[in-house]
Write an enzyme that holds these catalytic residues in place. Structure first.
Site, PDB file in Angstrom:
ATOM      1  N   GLU A 103      17.215 -17.632  -8.403  1.00  0.00           N
ATOM      2  CA  GLU A 103      16.907 -16.427  -8.691  1.00  0.00           C
ATOM      3  C   GLU A 103      16.294 -16.251 -10.212  1.00  0.00           C
ATOM      4  O   GLU A 103      15.284 -15.451 -10.290  1.00  0.00           O
ATOM      5  CB  GLU A 103      18.128 -15.405  -8.408  1.00  0.00           C
ATOM      6  CG  GLU A 103      17.942 -13.954  -8.725  1.00  0.00           C
ATOM      7  CD  GLU A 103      16.724 -13.140  -8.264  1.00  0.00           C
ATOM      8  OE1 GLU A 103      16.149 -13.803  -7.183  1.00  0.00           O
ATOM      9  OE2 GLU A 103      16.265 -12.197  -8.730  1.00  0.00           O
ATOM     10  N   ARG A 124       3.733  -0.394  -4.845  1.00  0.00           N
ATOM     11  CA  ARG A 124       3.613  -0.840  -3.391  1.00  0.00           C
ATOM     12  C   ARG A 124       2.164  -1.503  -3.369  1.00  0.00           C
ATOM     13  O   ARG A 124       2.071  -2.286  -2.489  1.00  0.00           O
ATOM     14  CB  ARG A 124       3.475   0.170  -2.601  1.00  0.00           C
ATOM     15  CG  ARG A 124       5.093   0.973  -2.429  1.00  0.00           C
ATOM     16  CD  ARG A 124       4.596   2.117  -1.382  1.00  0.00           C
ATOM     17  NE  ARG A 124       4.642   1.811   0.176  1.00  0.00           N
ATOM     18  CZ  ARG A 124       5.644   1.419   0.750  1.00  0.00           C
ATOM     19  NH1 ARG A 124       6.730   1.648   0.331  1.00  0.00           N
ATOM     20  NH2 ARG A 124       5.388   0.951   1.918  1.00  0.00           N
ATOM     21  N   CYS A 165       0.729  -1.236  -0.098  1.00  0.00           N
ATOM     22  CA  CYS A 165      -0.006   0.190  -0.028  1.00  0.00           C
ATOM     23  C   CYS A 165       1.024   1.159   0.000  1.00  0.00           C
ATOM     24  O   CYS A 165       2.130   1.158   0.446  1.00  0.00           O
ATOM     25  CB  CYS A 165      -0.925   0.102   1.288  1.00  0.00           C
ATOM     26  SG  CYS A 165      -2.002  -1.374   1.242  1.00  0.00           S
TER      27      CYS A 165
HETATM   28  C1  F6R Z   1      11.414 -10.770  -6.578  1.00  0.00           C
HETATM   29  C2  F6R Z   1      11.585  -9.533  -5.391  1.00  0.00           C
HETATM   30  C3  F6R Z   1      11.210 -10.037  -3.898  1.00  0.00           C
HETATM   31  C4  F6R Z   1      11.904  -9.137  -2.957  1.00  0.00           C
HETATM   32  C5  F6R Z   1      11.744  -9.722  -1.523  1.00  0.00           C
HETATM   33  C6  F6R Z   1      12.521  -9.133  -0.538  1.00  0.00           C
HETATM   34  O1  F6R Z   1      12.061  -9.961  -7.621  1.00  0.00           O
HETATM   35  O2  F6R Z   1      11.811  -8.550  -5.496  1.00  0.00           O
HETATM   36  O3  F6R Z   1      11.241 -11.470  -4.041  1.00  0.00           O
HETATM   37  O4  F6R Z   1      13.587  -9.706  -3.201  1.00  0.00           O
HETATM   38  O5  F6R Z   1      10.305  -9.269  -1.449  1.00  0.00           O
HETATM   39  O6  F6R Z   1      12.394  -7.550  -0.551  1.00  0.00           O
HETATM   40  P1  F6R Z   1      13.389  -6.651  -0.032  1.00  0.00           P
HETATM   41  O7  F6R Z   1      14.679  -6.987  -0.708  1.00  0.00           O
HETATM   42  O8  F6R Z   1      12.955  -5.247  -0.164  1.00  0.00           O
HETATM   43  O9  F6R Z   1      13.584  -6.960   1.483  1.00  0.00           O
END
Ligand code: F6R
Length: 608
Positions: A477, A27, A2
């Site tokens: 990944e 978001r 959000c």
């Molecule tokens: C996939 C992706 C998510 C984030 C995960 C963690 O492309 O972006 O898997 O890696 O939600 O997010 P952060 O790094 O912001 O903690």
């Protein structure tokens, strides 16, 4: 998840709010809504993306210089007009936008119902607006009512609150992020800095349980006990263009192309004469064990790190999915290190894991992209990736920056523990410095080949990825990238593990993408590839030139071979990732999916 924004000033609020809200659409994009207060309050909401709200706004006359707006990632209640924010209290005194989850909403709702309050939506947010109204009716003190909510509400909530009798935005931060943008005769609130960067570079970053009272020409900040706080202004040093597409069709493609620059920004300031200077006070000789906690791609970056730090520095390292960490009662000891990896610095599970570590007296080090984020602020030590704002939901440049920084950390630890010499450190660092240029080369030569492969395989129902060691970390990944944006089912397997069950899914023409770059296990992975080919699989091979020329003798079409430039085996994940990102991007384009905002996802996952 959000996104919330608010504006108060002399300009038309609707235009500014919609423009800013669009920068927060990453978001969440299940629905959106806007409230403008111009003597009377007007609210417009729409299910789906912000574009639907814009369509509705064409028919409405929403003028005024004060308002709040919201883009939603649904938690309580399906995406619908009625569940969209803003939500107004029963007597119309308060209108609220909310990011987060009020965990004890049922209990509060029951109490309010007993007091005669009705609820139109299924949301926890409507409970907040009514709770504040109920308190206000009793005390006639708004700050007191908000402070009471902060004390009684459990969970996460950043709020933007309009009070019908005042030209003011009240705002609250608990667990979910909230910043106040400082302008001249105008001020802003938003979930993140990039939303309002076009209008101001000066911000107050709210800390836990702080309350902001934002007027056009004045901002006051209080703690939950209503004591006023003086805060430093945080001045942003990146430009609004960093958050724009700049001619690319999607943010994801732009960010794929930005990787060489992002990696240079991450590593160059930390390498002096081929020696690593991380500018943090940490000595690996004193570390017994490393616990990496992260989610999604950041966890995959953690697996790359585990391979490197165990191999080079010989420090036992465990990688946990942050959502599992606290609940598996991890064995944490005094000389351990918790290494937190997060692009946003706001991921709820990762933040909770960090806090768990701190409560247990363990030192925490975070690898974070967003400066001023909760994880960055709460961690004992920080290493910033400096990759710049990442907008596409699927991470690319932040992941690449993370693994580059983790290479440096692993090598630094190895040197500190005297497992490698200064000469080896310099040699390895020299290799890392070549990564950006090698990525540039891949980007130059590969696009057409990848586009063709995407056309060829776009109708596959399931795509497998295999690799061993660092290649396994890399394909985890690659597979996540593919499934999250193309919606094609995909799995990544340690190549040797397939035959223990999953190989039963391989049938005629199933596509298996093999990453084969690690010399010491090259032949082993090749055998696993032969096993799937023998069962009718089609194959794309990502490998390195040297190995390819010497070793590959499987029957594979040359157009299905993706060759990375020569590099030390430790750093191949940086190069193989580029092919997998491009493949995911172009296959999703072929399939017409919404690449920057894939279904059901959001960039910043601030719920557990
Ligand atoms: C996939 C992706 C998510 C984030 C995960 C963690 O492309 O972006 O898997 O890696 O939600 O997010 P952060 O790094 O912001 O903690």
């Amino acid at each position: 998840m959000c996104g919330i924004v608010g504006y108060i000033g002399n300009k038309g609020a609707t235009h500014i709010l919609i423009k800013s809200l669009k920068r927060l659409e990453y978001r969440g994009y299940d629905s959106s809504g806007i409230a403008i207060l111009n003597k009377k309050l007007k609210i417009v909401k729409a299910k789906g993306k912000i574009i639907n709200l814009e369509e509705k706004l064409k028919k409405e006359n929403l003028n005024g210089n004060l308002g709040i707006a919201h883009t939603r990632w649904a938690t309580h209640g399906e995406p619908s007009d009625i569940n969209s924010h803003p939500h107004t209290s029963n007597n119309g005194l308060f209108t609220i936008v909310h990011n987060g989850i009020l965990e004890n909403y049922k209990e509060i709702k029951n109490n309010l119902q007993k007091e005669g309050y009705n609820f139109l939506s299924d949301t926890d947010t409507e409970v907040i607006s009514n709770f504040i109204e109920y308190q206000y009716e009793k005390t006639k003190d708004l700050l007191e009512s908000i402070s009471k909510f902060l004390k009684e509400g459990k969970g996460s909530f950043s709020l933007g609150i309009l009070f019908e009798n005042e030209n003011t935005i009240y705002t609250v931060k608990k667990q979910s992020p909230l910043v106040i943008g400082i302008g001249t005769n105008e001020n802003f609130i938003s979930s993140d800095i990039s939303a309002t960067l076009e209008y101001t570079k000066n911000y107050y970053i709210l800390e836990e349980e702080e309350i902001g009272i934002v007027k056009k020409d004045n901002i006051q900040i209080f703690d939950k006990n209503k004591n006023e706080i003086k805060k430093d202004i945080y001045v942003v040093d990146f430009d609004v263009s960093a958050a724009e597409k700049n001619g690319f069709d999607h943010f994801m493609l732009k960010e794929i192309y930005e990787q060489p620059t992002a990696i240079r920004n991450t590593i160059n300031p930390r390498v002096i004469n081929d020696e690593i200077d991380l500018k943090i006070d940490i000595d690996a000789k004193e570390i017994n064990k490393i616990h990496v906690v992260a989610c999604g791609s950041a966890a995959h970056a953690g697996i790359v790190f585990k391979n490197i730090v165990e191999s080079l520095a010989r420090i036992p390292t465990e990688v946990y999915l942050a959502s599992e960490f606290r609940y598996q009662n991890p064995i944490l000891e005094e000389n351990d290190l918790i290494l937190v990896i997060s692009q946003s610095g706001e991921t709820a599970d990762t933040l909770a894991a960090l806090r768990h570590g701190k409560t247990n007296g363990v030192k925490t080090l975070s690898i974070v992209n967003v400066l001023g984020s909760s994880i960055a602020r709460e961690s004992d030590l920080n290493l910033f990736t400096w990759a710049g704002p990442e907008i596409a939901v699927a991470t690319t440049k932040a992941y690449s920056a993370q693994i580059s920084l983790l290479y440096l950390l692993g090598i630094k630890f190895a040197f500190q523990r005297k497992k490698i010499t200064k000469e080896t450190e310099k040699l390895l660092v020299g290799e890392i410095l070549t990564i950006p240029e090698k990525i540039e080369n891949i980007l130059k030569i590969s696009e057409n080949q990848i586009k063709e492969l995407s056309k060829k395989y776009k109708n596959n129902k399931s795509i497998f990825f295999i690799g061993r060691g660092l290649d396994y970390a890399a394909v985890l990944e690659g597979s996540l990238k593919l499934k999250e944006i193309s919606y094609i089912h995909s799995e990544a397997y340690a190549a040797g593990e397939l035959k223990h069950g999953t190989i039963s899914l391989i049938e005629d023409r199933t596509l298996v993408i093999s990453c084969i770059t690690q010399k010491h296990i090259f032949e082993k992975t090749m055998s696993n590839l032969q096993e799937v080919k023998a069962r009718g699989a089609e194959s794309i091979i990502i490998t390195n030139e040297e190995a390819y020329i010497k070793e590959i003798n499987v029957d594979v079409d040359k157009s299905n071979l993706l060759i990375i430039p020569k590099i030390n085996d430790y750093f191949t994940p940086s190069l193989t990732a580029i092919y997998m990102q491009l493949f995911s991007y172009y296959i999703s384009r072929e399939l017409g999916s919404d690449i920057d905002m894939p279904r059901n996802l959001a960039k910043s996952v601030t719920v557990e």
